[in-house]
Design an enzyme around this catalytic site. Structure first.
Site, PDB file in Angstrom:
ATOM      1  N   GLU A 310      -1.975   1.794 -27.442  1.00  0.00           N
ATOM      2  CA  GLU A 310      -2.422   3.014 -26.758  1.00  0.00           C
ATOM      3  C   GLU A 310      -1.828   4.233 -27.449  1.00  0.00           C
ATOM      4  O   GLU A 310      -0.642   4.246 -27.789  1.00  0.00           O
ATOM      5  CB  GLU A 310      -1.951   3.061 -25.294  1.00  0.00           C
ATOM      6  CG  GLU A 310      -2.625   2.095 -24.372  1.00  0.00           C
ATOM      7  CD  GLU A 310      -2.114   2.234 -22.928  1.00  0.00           C
ATOM      8  OE1 GLU A 310      -1.699   3.344 -22.523  1.00  0.00           O
ATOM      9  OE2 GLU A 310      -2.121   1.216 -22.224  1.00  0.00           O
TER      10      GLU A 310
HETATM   11  C1  BGC Z   1      -0.662   3.518 -19.298  1.00  0.00           C
HETATM   12  C2  BGC Z   1      -2.042   3.999 -18.919  1.00  0.00           C
HETATM   13  C3  BGC Z   1      -2.024   5.490 -18.684  1.00  0.00           C
HETATM   14  C4  BGC Z   1      -1.588   6.164 -19.958  1.00  0.00           C
HETATM   15  C5  BGC Z   1      -1.619   7.677 -19.915  1.00  0.00           C
HETATM   16  C6  BGC Z   1       0.053   4.415 -20.258  1.00  0.00           C
HETATM   17  O1  BGC Z   1       1.393   4.442 -19.926  1.00  0.00           O
HETATM   18  O2  BGC Z   1      -0.732   2.206 -19.797  1.00  0.00           O
HETATM   19  O3  BGC Z   1      -2.458   3.301 -17.794  1.00  0.00           O
HETATM   20  O4  BGC Z   1      -3.237   5.985 -18.246  1.00  0.00           O
HETATM   21  O5  BGC Z   1      -0.263   5.767 -20.236  1.00  0.00           O
HETATM   22  O6  BGC Z   1      -0.693   8.199 -19.027  1.00  0.00           O
END
Ligand code: BGC
Length: 429
Positions: A310
């Protein structure tokens, strides 16, 4: 070259720590990432599906006045075909989504066949579009009946999660799925405490059960799906990443096929704006921090590939950010630093942008991370509207990164505190 003299002096002392001793800045700019580099998008079930069944998080949103209702969210539950197609149109290769335990097992041992069929169809759409499904088994949400038995404070939850996860893994084994057991375990535990479902004294037991649940899942994934790649993605916390590692990843490091890293925020001597997030503000982006976060884990796990599971940028309802960065610039700057990391020998194999669309940000619809923005509260049609990130991401995917002569919009930080003292004393250039 900023810091160069200091860097050389320190390099001799610290090179034994630095697997990826920083190369001198390349005159000919950055090279593209290799063809087998994986470009993805990330999402989660609770945040995007809408109208979920009883769960710990549905209760938090319903019981706490300061949390907005989730409602239909962006209705991924019914619009997944459209979102998957939007990702494929950008050239995306990995589509990460979460399976909601509460949906598929709304009561102990009772499997909801319609909801399982829905996930079957999501997997089919991802595969038919030529993408790899990256499936998260738990993204902070468990069924209401699990909450009633004490959530992860109870040993029964370990047993029940294992049964749920095993049936999902068996269902999708052999399809080339990449597996994420738990999303950001440290923040899962933090949110359970913050929402009153556990106390700080419970934390060691929660981590212990999550680690054992990961281990069990890792083993049966490899039995059912021998070639599968498995991780638990970590929230990268600057300044003291080792402290958070100790809670979880250090315990399961021998049961990871790659290290999934979520990088959102940096800290450096010239960027202390992370403090703004404590009061709901937006930190200024620090793209070079992704390089230091990767270097930290490359040093720590020299035998494991790394994957940015992410990385994303929020606006507040689409308004201009304090740092003035557009989504396109955010993506390009971070990808530039991925290319730098690869050039310096760091084995980063993939990158997922969070998220394909805006979604429910754990209490609020104000922060918007989507490549496609969706005005959940103002637009009943839930139209996916492209941001500048769409063309930018499609271009970096097509080209394997930013062009050789790319000049980052955000300057390199002065003394990065991502992984002090190394990230300050041995800068990337
Ligand atoms: C999480 C997501 C969240 C993103 C943005 C990450 O810590 O896995 O669920 O939306 O951050 O805050």
């Amino acid at each position: 070259m900023r810091h160069a003299g200091r860097a050389l002096a320190c390099l001799a002392l610290l090179s034994s720590l630095a697997v990826a001793a920083p190369a001198a800045a390349q005159d000919d700019g950055v090279a593209p990432l290799p063809d087998d580099f994986l470009w993805g998008v990330s999402s989660s079930g609770f945040q995007s599906e809408g109208n979920g069944p009883d769960s710990n998080w549905l209760r938090y949103t319903e019981e706490q006045e300061d949390k907005e209702d989730v409602g239909a969210s962006v209705d991924f539950r019914h619009r997944y075909a459209e979102d998957i197609a939007l990702a494929a149109d950008m050239g995306v290769e990995v589509y990460r989504f979460g399976i909601e335990w509460a949906r598929v097992e709304p009561a102990p041992g009772a499997w909801d066949q319609a909801e399982l069929a829905y996930y079957d169809d999501v997997v089919r759409h991802v595969l038919d579009a030529g993408m790899t499904p990256m499936i998260t088994l738990n993204h902070w949400v468990h069924p209401g009946w699990v909450a009633d038995q004490g959530g992860w404070r109870s040993e029964e939850t370990l047993r029940d999660f294992t049964a749920y996860a095993e049936s999902i893994v068996e269902r999708y084994a052999g399809l080339g799925v990449m597996w994420v057991t738990f999303n950001e375990p440290t923040l899962y535990v933090y949110h359970e405490i913050d929402n009153g479902a556990a106390t700080w004294l419970d934390a060691p037991w929660l981590f212990d059960r999550l680690a054992r649940a990961h281990s069990a899942a890792y083993d049966f994934i490899h039995e059912a799906d021998p070639g599968a790649m498995v991780t638990s993605n970590l929230a990268f916390i600057p300044l003291t990443p080792w402290l958070f590692d100790a809670a979880f990843i250090d315990r399961i490091a021998h049961e990871l096929d790659f290290v999934g890293i979520d990088y959102y925020m940096g800290v450096s001597l010239d960027n202390l704006t992370a403090a703004r997030t404590l009061t709901g503000g937006l930190a200024d982006a620090q793209p070079d921090g992704i390089y230091y976060a990767l270097r930290y884990y490359a040093n720590k796990f020299p035998d494991l590939p790394l994957y940015i599971v992410e990385n994303g940028m929020a606006t507040h309802d689409g308004a201009a950010r304090p740092d003035g960065l557009s989504r396109a610039e955010f993506i390009e700057d971070h990808v530039y630093w991925l290319q730098r990391a690869r050039e310096d020998g760091i084995d980063v194999i993939g990158y997922n942008y969070w998220s394909i669309t805006d979604n429910y940000e754990w209490g609020s619809y104000t922060p918007r991370f989507g490549l496609y923005t969706v005005d959940v509260q103002g637009d009943p049609s839930l139209t996916r509207v492209p941001t500048s990130g769409v063309d930018a991401y499609a271009a970096v995917i097509a080209d394997g990164g930013v062009p050789a002569g790319y000049d980052p919009v955000v300057p390199e930080s002065v003394c990065s505190l991502i992984d002090p003292p190394l990230s300050c004393l041995v800068p990337a250039s």
